[in-house]
Design a protein around this motif. Sequence first.
Motif, PDB file in Angstrom:
ATOM      1  N   UNK A 101      17.996   9.655  -7.548  1.00 62.53           N
ATOM      2  CA  UNK A 101      17.451  10.893  -8.091  1.00 62.53           C
ATOM      3  C   UNK A 101      18.509  11.913  -8.473  1.00 62.53           C
ATOM      4  N   UNK A 102      19.757  11.462  -8.577  1.00 57.90           N
ATOM      5  CA  UNK A 102      20.821  12.369  -9.026  1.00 57.90           C
ATOM      6  C   UNK A 102      21.032  12.114 -10.519  1.00 57.90           C
ATOM      7  N   UNK A 103      20.868  13.171 -11.327  1.00 59.88           N
ATOM      8  CA  UNK A 103      20.863  13.007 -12.788  1.00 59.88           C
ATOM      9  C   UNK A 103      22.276  12.722 -13.316  1.00 59.88           C
ATOM     10  N   UNK A 104      22.470  11.622 -14.032  1.00 54.17           N
ATOM     11  CA  UNK A 104      23.812  11.309 -14.524  1.00 54.17           C
ATOM     12  C   UNK A 104      24.079  11.898 -15.910  1.00 54.17           C
ATOM     13  N   UNK A 105      25.249  12.553 -16.033  1.00 51.90           N
ATOM     14  CA  UNK A 105      25.788  12.971 -17.333  1.00 51.90           C
ATOM     15  C   UNK A 105      27.027  12.098 -17.542  1.00 51.90           C
ATOM     16  N   UNK A 106      26.959  11.203 -18.525  1.00 51.54           N
ATOM     17  CA  UNK A 106      27.977  10.168 -18.639  1.00 51.54           C
ATOM     18  C   UNK A 106      28.768  10.346 -19.929  1.00 51.54           C
ATOM     19  N   UNK A 107      30.081  10.535 -19.798  1.00 47.49           N
ATOM     20  CA  UNK A 107      30.925  10.694 -20.986  1.00 47.49           C
ATOM     21  C   UNK A 107      31.621   9.398 -21.299  1.00 47.49           C
ATOM     22  N   UNK A 108      31.016   8.569 -22.125  1.00 51.97           N
ATOM     23  CA  UNK A 108      31.619   7.272 -22.436  1.00 51.97           C
ATOM     24  C   UNK A 108      31.105   6.762 -23.768  1.00 51.97           C
ATOM     25  N   UNK A 109      31.935   5.965 -24.433  1.00 52.95           N
ATOM     26  CA  UNK A 109      31.468   5.227 -25.607  1.00 52.95           C
ATOM     27  C   UNK A 109      31.395   3.742 -25.270  1.00 52.95           C
ATOM     28  N   UNK A 110      31.564   3.403 -23.965  1.00 55.20           N
ATOM     29  CA  UNK A 110      31.779   2.005 -23.607  1.00 55.20           C
ATOM     30  C   UNK A 110      30.546   1.207 -23.238  1.00 55.20           C
ATOM     31  N   UNK A 111      29.369   1.815 -23.253  1.00 55.39           N
ATOM     32  CA  UNK A 111      28.166   1.058 -22.885  1.00 55.39           C
ATOM     33  C   UNK A 111      27.655   0.266 -24.091  1.00 55.39           C
ATOM     34  N   UNK A 112      27.149  -0.943 -23.849  1.00 55.94           N
ATOM     35  CA  UNK A 112      26.567  -1.746 -24.930  1.00 55.94           C
ATOM     36  C   UNK A 112      25.173  -1.218 -25.254  1.00 55.94           C
ATOM     37  N   UNK A 113      24.698  -1.508 -26.458  1.00 58.91           N
ATOM     38  CA  UNK A 113      23.320  -1.101 -26.790  1.00 58.91           C
ATOM     39  C   UNK A 113      22.308  -1.625 -25.783  1.00 58.91           C
ATOM     40  N   UNK A 114      22.511  -2.852 -25.273  1.00 61.08           N
ATOM     41  CA  UNK A 114      21.579  -3.419 -24.286  1.00 61.08           C
ATOM     42  C   UNK A 114      21.606  -2.598 -22.999  1.00 61.08           C
ATOM     43  N   UNK A 115      22.797  -2.271 -22.561  1.00 59.91           N
ATOM     44  CA  UNK A 115      22.911  -1.473 -21.330  1.00 59.91           C
ATOM     45  C   UNK A 115      22.221  -0.120 -21.482  1.00 59.91           C
ATOM     46  N   UNK A 116      22.377   0.471 -22.664  1.00 60.30           N
ATOM     47  CA  UNK A 116      21.767   1.782 -22.879  1.00 60.30           C
ATOM     48  C   UNK A 116      20.245   1.663 -22.840  1.00 60.30           C
ATOM     49  N   UNK A 117      19.713   0.593 -23.457  1.00 55.73           N
ATOM     50  CA  UNK A 117      18.267   0.389 -23.441  1.00 55.73           C
ATOM     51  C   UNK A 117      17.763   0.214 -22.006  1.00 55.73           C
ATOM     52  N   UNK A 118      18.505  -0.583 -21.229  1.00 55.27           N
ATOM     53  CA  UNK A 118      18.077  -0.815 -19.846  1.00 55.27           C
ATOM     54  C   UNK A 118      18.131   0.470 -19.023  1.00 55.27           C
ATOM     55  N   UNK A 119      19.194   1.247 -19.227  1.00 55.68           N
ATOM     56  CA  UNK A 119      19.284   2.517 -18.498  1.00 55.68           C
ATOM     57  C   UNK A 119      18.160   3.457 -18.903  1.00 55.68           C
ATOM     58  N   UNK A 120      17.810   3.432 -20.191  1.00 53.58           N
ATOM     59  CA  UNK A 120      16.731   4.295 -20.670  1.00 53.58           C
ATOM     60  C   UNK A 120      15.416   3.926 -19.998  1.00 53.58           C
ATOM     61  N   UNK A 121      15.153   2.595 -19.908  1.00 56.13           N
ATOM     62  CA  UNK A 121      13.922   2.156 -19.245  1.00 56.13           C
ATOM     63  C   UNK A 121      13.910   2.558 -17.773  1.00 56.13           C
ATOM     64  N   UNK A 122      15.066   2.382 -17.156  1.00 56.67           N
ATOM     65  CA  UNK A 122      15.174   2.685 -15.732  1.00 56.67           C
ATOM     66  C   UNK A 122      14.965   4.186 -15.469  1.00 56.67           C
ATOM     67  N   UNK A 123      15.582   5.017 -16.327  1.00 60.28           N
ATOM     68  CA  UNK A 123      15.453   6.478 -16.172  1.00 60.28           C
ATOM     69  C   UNK A 123      14.006   6.912 -16.413  1.00 60.28           C
ATOM     70  N   UNK A 124      13.386   6.318 -17.419  1.00 61.69           N
ATOM     71  CA  UNK A 124      11.995   6.614 -17.767  1.00 61.69           C
ATOM     72  C   UNK A 124      11.078   6.308 -16.570  1.00 61.69           C
ATOM     73  N   UNK A 125      11.256   5.107 -16.033  1.00 63.30           N
ATOM     74  CA  UNK A 125      10.438   4.687 -14.901  1.00 63.30           C
ATOM     75  C   UNK A 125      10.619   5.639 -13.711  1.00 63.30           C
ATOM     76  N   UNK A 126      11.878   6.053 -13.495  1.00 61.05           N
ATOM     77  CA  UNK A 126      12.172   6.920 -12.349  1.00 61.05           C
ATOM     78  C   UNK A 126      11.914   8.397 -12.650  1.00 61.05           C
ATOM     79  N   UNK A 127      11.558   8.676 -13.913  1.00 59.59           N
ATOM     80  CA  UNK A 127      11.383  10.090 -14.328  1.00 59.59           C
ATOM     81  C   UNK A 127      12.594  10.938 -13.986  1.00 59.59           C
ATOM     82  N   UNK A 128      13.772  10.372 -14.214  1.00 62.76           N
ATOM     83  CA  UNK A 128      15.008  11.102 -13.949  1.00 62.76           C
ATOM     84  C   UNK A 128      15.788  11.264 -15.265  1.00 62.76           C
ATOM     85  N   UNK A 129      16.186  12.467 -15.543  1.00 62.98           N
ATOM     86  CA  UNK A 129      16.966  12.700 -16.757  1.00 62.98           C
ATOM     87  C   UNK A 129      18.302  11.979 -16.714  1.00 62.98           C
ATOM     88  N   UNK A 130      18.765  11.525 -17.872  1.00 59.65           N
ATOM     89  CA  UNK A 130      20.056  10.839 -17.959  1.00 59.65           C
ATOM     90  C   UNK A 130      20.642  11.138 -19.339  1.00 59.65           C
TER      91      UNK A 130
END
Lengths: 274, 274, 274, 274
Positions: A101-130
């Motif tokens: 439940x700690x909101x991540x602010x991530x400064x990177x260009x290194x995540x793959x599109x797949x990773x970003x999609x998975x993180x988006x789903x995970x954040x959505x499910x947890x109702x946590x901003x990212x």
Amino acid sequence: MSNQSQIPVVVNGAMGRMGCEIVKAIAAADDMKLVGAIDRKPEAVGQDIGEIAGCGPLEVPVTMDLEATLVMAQSEGNAVMVDVTHPAKIYEQVRAAIAYGVRPVVGTTGLTPEQIIQLAEFAEKASVGCLIIPNFAIGVILMQQAALKAAEYFDHVEIIELHHNRKADAPSGTAVKTAQMLQEVKPSFNPPQVKETETLPGARGGTTPEGINIHSVRLPGLVAHQEIMFGAPGQVYTLRHDAMDRVCFMPGVLLCVRKILPLKSLLYGLDKLL
Amino acid sequence: MSNQSQIPVVVNGAMGRMGCEIVKAIAAADDMKLVGAIDRKPEAVGQDIGEIAGCGPLEVPVTMDLEATLVMAQSEGNAVMVDVTHPAKIYEQVRAAIAYGVRPVVGTTGLTPEQIIQLAEFAEKASVGCLIIPNFAIGVILMQQAALKAAEYFDHVEIIELHHNRKADAPSGTAVKTAQMLQEVKPSFNPPQVKETETLPGARGGTTPEGINIHSVRLPGLVAHQEIMFGAPGQVYTLRHDAMDRVCFMPGVLLCVRKILPLKSLLYGLDKLL
Amino acid sequence: MSNQSQIPVVVNGAMGRMGCEIVKAIAAADDMKLVGAIDRKPEAVGQDIGEIAGCGPLEVPVTMDLEATLVMAQSEGNAVMVDVTHPAKIYEQVRAAIAYGVRPVVGTTGLTPEQIIQLAEFAEKASVGCLIIPNFAIGVILMQQAALKAAEYFDHVEIIELHHNRKADAPSGTAVKTAQMLQEVKPSFNPPQVKETETLPGARGGTTPEGINIHSVRLPGLVAHQEIMFGAPGQVYTLRHDAMDRVCFMPGVLLCVRKILPLKSLLYGLDKLL
Amino acid sequence: MSNQSQIPVVVNGAMGRMGCEIVKAIAAADDMKLVGAIDRKPEAVGQDIGEIAGCGPLEVPVTMDLEATLVMAQSEGNAVMVDVTHPAKIYEQVRAAIAYGVRPVVGTTGLTPEQIIQLAEFAEKASVGCLIIPNFAIGVILMQQAALKAAEYFDHVEIIELHHNRKADAPSGTAVKTAQMLQEVKPSFNPPQVKETETLPGARGGTTPEGINIHSVRLPGLVAHQEIMFGAPGQVYTLRHDAMDRVCFMPGVLLCVRKILPLKSLLYGLDKLL
């Protein structure tokens, strides 16, 4: 214990150059309180991160323990983690932060599109901003947004980016990204008026699939600069950003810490917040 | 008789420099047809305005008769009058055009606020579109809009405007207007970091009520240029417009002719159409 | 003991920002050897100046004793003292260095004309080279020399200098100096084409006795920049220098250390060596 | 008959754009008098060149007869011929002028090295001054000379030239010439600090044999501009020339007419006269 009105913030990668700058910026912000400083340097564990960053003691010791820090931060309520570590570990760390439940602010260009999609789903499910922020420089984002608007009215545009001569790759990621963004407005730019010839190959720069010429200048003395030049008969409209120091990223970092609180899902790019 | 899909356009002040440029631009636009050319030079009456403007015969003779031209234009349906005459006569001419149902596109800064209000009421009552455009340069308007956005995030800004040394007044109207627009975003800019002293009076430029410093450069060789520089720690964001030739106003004029058709009232400023 | 082919150098004011930069530059120059580091901080005496400056141990301890250091340097033969201390003490220190046969390279604008004349006479009598260098930035001197040449052919010129907003005085000393230098070429510039009026006082900048307009821009994010713009019908010729970091002064310092050896008298200004 | 103190000048190619500009410049110069105007347009023969050029009657009729004009000019004493015709005919015309004792000022890049050598020998033998001037823009020559000086102190330099998008060839002749001139100072520039890679081919510009990167920008709205950027740690020194109109060449043309009088042989390049 943090002041009621202060946002508790953890910095992951706190001992890097960017991390130290962020530590100082948070220490100087009235509405934030640094509550954790994580880095993977065993020899620094226990040292005051404020002393290391050069802003005087903050009573926040460096730790290598991400999970314990997240648990502690969560207990403060409405906590944020700014992550400026290397891309290899980021995906796992961001998942962990969301899980706690700690909101991540991530400064990177290194995540793959797949990773970003998975993180988006995970954040959505947890109702946590990212927030995934490839570029914290507000000036660069403003320049790109202004360029998008200009591209509606100008058919001709070239980009000149200028960096110190220790930068090995050309063109810069920001220049390529800017060209890609312009394609959203028009499929192609720079319709030719004459048949061009290069007597010196490369003189006309690199040409993107959108037909935008990018010129990369490398000289000692330069830092990080970009110019977007739009031309039409009788006029030139130029947008330029000069980044002299990484302190220029701090307003963007602080903006993210403030704006992530009400979010319940993942957003990509600082432009979503401007 | 104009082509069904072409907008019939009258140019008032057709023999001036700006008028000639507009005649050429309309002649070159597929979706428009020049149907009238008004100017107050008795010796030119009857001559082909295309020959005068330098784009070859257009079979449109110069006339001094505004009313007859408006009547004729109205009969073509959906007509537009572009008025680039001197301010003294504009108010009456614009009223006449509205009365005849010919939509006026007016390039002037010379109308009083009262006149603009009266024209707005008159256009509204007649359900006829009317555009008052102090500056037809799309690039300048884009620059001002981008500056408005930037002013939300930057507290420090200065304006440098550069013109040929035959320009008598300083600062330029565009620079003053830009500073005024920025005040909509913030009441004041450039909070001082130190107590400044000028060893040469005027070195720091002119300061607007908003606290924005304006610097006016005058040199032969320059045409008409403006730079808006925003600064923050570690970064500078610069917007620049270079106007080399009055042909740069033509995209703005043509945009107005196209966008006025569905309007039923008066709009002030090109920014309303971008 | 220094290598035969290396110039022994003493830095006076070694612990200041400029002094540390000079220590590092000398340590990195193959043809020089740091032999003394003077500063007036009792608590630092005996510490290795290389450690303090951040370039690793140089086996040169900080000392407060100017005379002993000059004696030691002299014994090395052909020694040079770079003095970047405060103006108040410089006159005496430079006399002492000359007396001991250690050639002084002095970076200051703080000496009075009388002091400079006296030092010149003293250096002449002693047949010891002495350099008074108000500005070590080779780029700035090249810009001024290029401007002098341009002023022979252009009658119109304005200067824009841009600095961070912690700079209190305007215009910059370099801008004023540049205008004064141009007067050597022509008694006055910018003959008016029209009668100018300022609707915002100061908009046209500060005007020097030579009739040269100087504009001072102050913004956070800027460092130290100067533009000299020459205009003539149909053309503009611009010279610009951007100083981002005091490391830019080092080539000038090293040049002085190398070029002072054969000198037998005092020279004022880096331009004498270019 | 010309005023005693006025230089009699013939313009060859008087009806071209450059020729007309030169006619006007000579007419406006107190110390010159236009005595002949040659062009190969039969339909214009006998017309007043002043009317054609747009500066009012000069009582100089257009003629196609080069020899008769040279004879007449010679009789005026100390005459000069400015030749701005096409390269194909220039060699013969310049020989003729020298033979008649009329000093040629030739604005062309089209002569071969062999032709220039032969003309130099011919002028030498005849003791008649002759100027071959590839570029009449004094500002460009000043920029190149300033760059030569800067190249002594800077090891890193890149050139950006910007032109309207009707220019077909890249890079510009002036940019290539500038790079070649710099090689006189140093055999090579831009020693690499890192191994560079281009993810977009051409991004780093064209590289000359001297290792100088040239970047060619082409946009409508631009006219003819060149920037030479020198970089060193902590500083950038930039020279820029903007040519907005061919009137910018006139001071160079007039300078040549004045300076050719005492010459007894051929000189190549405006830099020889500055």
